[in-house]
Design an enzyme around this catalytic site. Sequence first.
Site: not given
Ligand code: NAP
Length: 481
Positions: A148, A171, A247-248, A281, A459
Amino acid sequence: METLFIDGKWAAADDGAHFDVLDPASGEVIDRASDAGAAETRRAIAAAQGAFPQWSAETAYHRSARLLEAHRLMLDRKEALAELLSLEQGKPLKAARNEIGYAAEFLSWFAEEAKRVYGSTIPSSRAGHRFTVLRQPLGVVAGITPWNYPISMITRKVAPALAAGCTIVLKPAEQTPLCAAAVVQILADAGTLAGVVNLITTAQPGPVGEELLRSDIVRKLTFTGSTEIGKYLAARSAETMKRVSMELGGHAPMIVFDDADPAHAAKGAVLAKYLNTGQACISPNRILVQRGIYRAFCEEFTARAGRLVAGRGSTPGVSIGPLVDGAALDKVAAQVQDAVSKGARLLSGGSRLEEGQLAKGWFYAPTVLADVDESMLIHREETFGPVAAIMPFDDEAEAVAKANATEYGLASYVYTNDLGRATRVSEALRFGIVGINDINPTAAAAPFGGIGVSGLGREGGADGIDEYLDVKLIGQVVGPA
Ligand code: NAP
């Protein structure tokens, strides 16, 4: 395009595998990225390990200079980067430029912080004895980032890691490997040593993640992404006792009290809600409005949401882009359907946008739901889309209780013109971030992070570099002269 960067060289996957990178505004393929697996990941970890002794031994002034050069290059390339970001991720060009500015800030902020990694001395109770505390780089870091904010989420991790003297294997999300490659090219051009920054693009997060998790060499995992994946990665990191920063997800409440100007609050709420098509997020997920101004707020909010123009990010005048993919579209549609079936009033939107060119992309109409309540999915699930959920409340205690009724704890917002109330409510909210009449309570200089299932660690800010440093205590017998 070869998008693996290992030990200072661009490379393809060992078996030549690649995956398509899609334009979310049209669903068309814009490029292909290298699809790495376990073997490439192991080599990247080894490269980061090999570079660590030299990089960590460089002076902080040297590392700082490299980061400042990366900052300069990022701003020099701002326009091209913004176009790539808009194409690959979908956000309007103006928002893309803002993200590059924000991303570059982390490079300059941590370039300065590199020079401020101080230790300390502690008076000992024993005569002829000294305590000294050093803060030292913890070693090889693995960084996993989402799609995002595909540029700023990388600099928010890489800049403090490099400033501290660590090396990193990155990654990025599979939807946005090209933005990641552009950032890594900047860091390479800025003169970082080969092996300091390594990039593993992949459509196989499982096997790549497994290598990073089980490696003893990787001493820290910094992750931004969903709570579900974050919990899994944190649990697995315990096996090798890695440090973690998480950061979730979030479920931000925005409380609008009736002493606030409803038009001003609605303007801020629309800007915050639809930023990045709601894919943030810190996006307000529950907008709680005091009953006295509920109607006026809903009218103004709906009018403003109706003026948003959806389309391809590079088209002039477009203010809201597509969702990232079809799954995101389905999730948003399901939340809207659920809310309406349980009694929410649909004030605007509520469907996929399919006129003309929009039909090819993943566009959903900016949507406004009023009278949302606790029974609805949108009240507890992170939305990550352009849907505003508005609900009324009667008094301050009720507002705080409702706002806190979530397991998430990232961002929260309050609109009020009552100073005492602003203080009371901001202290009572159980969130890592509170914006008071402020829809953008973030900056590279400020600590960003959540509590509860929104994560661990911070962060940015002065705290950001601590996440990459180990504390070492040295006790020394000096003895009498
Ligand atoms: P996601 O599905 O959790 O994916 C995030 C990252 O994790 C991607 O690079 C993904 O790779 C990787 N990943 C997934 N499974 C993995 C595994 N088993 N081992 C290693 N890496 C793995 O999240 P998203 O949908 O991309 O992002 C949206 C989420 O991020 C939302 O919940 C949002 O709130 C959160 N977010 C939080 C913040 C913050 O600072 N708190 C900032 C921005 C976004 P792939 O792309 O290959 O699946």
